[in-house]
Scaffold this motif. Structure first.
Motif, PDB file in Angstrom:
ATOM      1  N   CYS A  33       0.718  -1.144   0.092  1.00 41.20           N
ATOM      2  CA  CYS A  33       0.051   0.160  -0.017  1.00 41.20           C
ATOM      3  C   CYS A  33       1.136   1.300  -0.059  1.00 41.20           C
ATOM      4  CB  CYS A  33      -0.725  -0.133   1.259  1.00 41.20           C
ATOM      5  SG  CYS A  33      -1.800  -1.508   1.420  1.00 41.20           S
ATOM      6  N   ASP A  35       0.712   3.634   1.899  1.00 39.21           N
ATOM      7  CA  ASP A  35       1.237   4.020   3.233  1.00 39.21           C
ATOM      8  C   ASP A  35       2.292   3.028   3.921  1.00 39.21           C
ATOM      9  OD1 ASP A  35      -0.176   1.619   4.140  1.00 39.21           O
ATOM     10  OD2 ASP A  35      -2.057   2.588   4.790  1.00 39.21           O
ATOM     11  N   TYR A  39      -0.332  -6.103   2.655  1.00 34.90           N
ATOM     12  CA  TYR A  39      -1.441  -7.350   2.771  1.00 34.90           C
ATOM     13  C   TYR A  39      -1.107  -8.734   1.933  1.00 34.90           C
ATOM     14  CZ  TYR A  39      -3.964  -3.611   5.022  1.00 34.90           C
ATOM     15  OH  TYR A  39      -4.237  -2.865   6.246  1.00 34.90           O
ATOM     16  N   THR A  62      -8.692  -7.986   0.922  1.00 39.63           N
ATOM     17  CA  THR A  62      -8.453  -7.701   2.418  1.00 39.63           C
ATOM     18  C   THR A  62      -8.116  -6.512   2.791  1.00 39.63           C
ATOM     19  OG1 THR A  62      -7.643 -10.183   2.598  1.00 39.63           O
ATOM     20  CG2 THR A  62      -6.984  -8.853   4.249  1.00 39.63           C
ATOM     21  N   VAL A  64      -8.626  -3.843   1.058  1.00 37.17           N
ATOM     22  CA  VAL A  64      -9.579  -2.742   0.801  1.00 37.17           C
ATOM     23  C   VAL A  64     -10.826  -2.647   2.016  1.00 37.17           C
ATOM     24  CG1 VAL A  64     -11.632  -2.125  -0.656  1.00 37.17           C
ATOM     25  CG2 VAL A  64      -9.623  -2.720  -1.660  1.00 37.17           C
ATOM     26  N   CYS A  65     -10.858  -3.930   2.562  1.00 39.17           N
ATOM     27  CA  CYS A  65     -11.823  -4.140   3.559  1.00 39.17           C
ATOM     28  C   CYS A  65     -11.096  -3.454   5.090  1.00 39.17           C
ATOM     29  CB  CYS A  65     -11.851  -5.689   3.860  1.00 39.17           C
ATOM     30  SG  CYS A  65     -13.284  -5.925   5.176  1.00 39.17           S
ATOM     31  N   GLU A  66      -9.936  -3.427   5.043  1.00 36.56           N
ATOM     32  CA  GLU A  66      -9.168  -2.705   6.089  1.00 36.56           C
ATOM     33  C   GLU A  66      -9.279  -1.148   5.891  1.00 36.56           C
ATOM     34  OE1 GLU A  66      -8.097  -3.882   9.007  1.00 36.56           O
ATOM     35  OE2 GLU A  66      -9.290  -5.755   8.302  1.00 36.56           O
ATOM     36  N   GLY A  67      -9.724  -0.699   4.710  1.00 29.60           N
ATOM     37  CA  GLY A  67      -9.738   0.578   4.594  1.00 29.60           C
ATOM     38  C   GLY A  67      -8.572   1.107   3.600  1.00 29.60           C
ATOM     39  N   GLU A  68      -7.849   0.521   3.358  1.00 32.51           N
ATOM     40  CA  GLU A  68      -6.805   0.948   2.193  1.00 32.51           C
ATOM     41  C   GLU A  68      -7.355   1.031   0.868  1.00 32.51           C
ATOM     42  OE1 GLU A  68      -3.839   1.421   3.165  1.00 32.51           O
ATOM     43  OE2 GLU A  68      -3.482   0.198   4.999  1.00 32.51           O
ATOM     44  N   ARG A  69      -6.857   2.041   0.200  1.00 30.80           N
ATOM     45  CA  ARG A  69      -7.456   2.402  -1.133  1.00 30.80           C
ATOM     46  C   ARG A  69      -6.405   2.793  -2.193  1.00 30.80           C
ATOM     47  NH1 ARG A  69     -11.109   0.833   1.007  1.00 30.80           N
ATOM     48  NH2 ARG A  69     -13.342   1.303   1.081  1.00 30.80           N
TER      49      ARG A  69
END
Ligand code: THU
Length: 139
Positions: A33, A35, A39, A62, A64-69
């Motif tokens: 990611c 940041d 994953y 996984t 995206v579900c954790e808020g990563e974009r």
């Protein structure tokens, strides 16, 4: 920011978690990611074959579900369960399209590995030109 060597190592780690009793072909992916977080994903097969999911999408969904974009690169390694050496394992078309939803094809890199130190790097646009995006729906 981690080096691709480390990202590839994480893909090898992810591959060990594969659930692939039908194909016996185990795949691991590690998604980097923007940041700096990573994953992991593995392929997850199903007795109803069409339900099976690739390692790349496991990692992507996984994250995206954790808020990563925002994503930078994905490392992928695949081979038969008993494999000691590996050939490049290119993502399937569905995974390339799934990545296109979130990743800039000019920037995002696909890292295909044979070993932790022997890998090839492609831009997403090289392996998936003309992906379908939101922009195509608004014309
Ligand atoms: N597979 C992946 O997980 N990623 C790829 O890049 C190619 C194929 C999986 C799907 C299936 O579980 C197995 O490998 C054989 O096709």
């Amino acid at each position: 920011m981690i080096e691709y060597k480390e990202l590839v190592r994480r893909a090898f780690t992810a591959r060990k978690k594969a659930y692939a009793p039908y194909s016996d072909f185990q795949v691991g992916a590690a998604l980097l990611c923007e940041d700096g977080r990573v994953y992991e994903g593995c392929n997850i097969e199903n007795a109803a074959f069409g339900v099976s999911q690739c390692a790349e999408r496991t990692a992507l969904f996984t994250a995206v579900c954790e808020g990563e974009r925002s994503f930078t690169a994905i490392a992928v390694v695949g081979g038969r369960r008993e494999a000691e050496t590996f050939e490049l394992c290119p993502p399937c078309g569905i995974c390339r399209q799934a990545l296109t939803e979130f990743c800039d094809p000019d920037v995002f890199e696909v890292v295909l590995a044979r070993t932790e130190t022997d890998y090839q790097v492609y831009k997403l646009k090289e392996v998936f030109p003309l992906g379908f995006t939101q922009k195509d729906m608004s014309r």
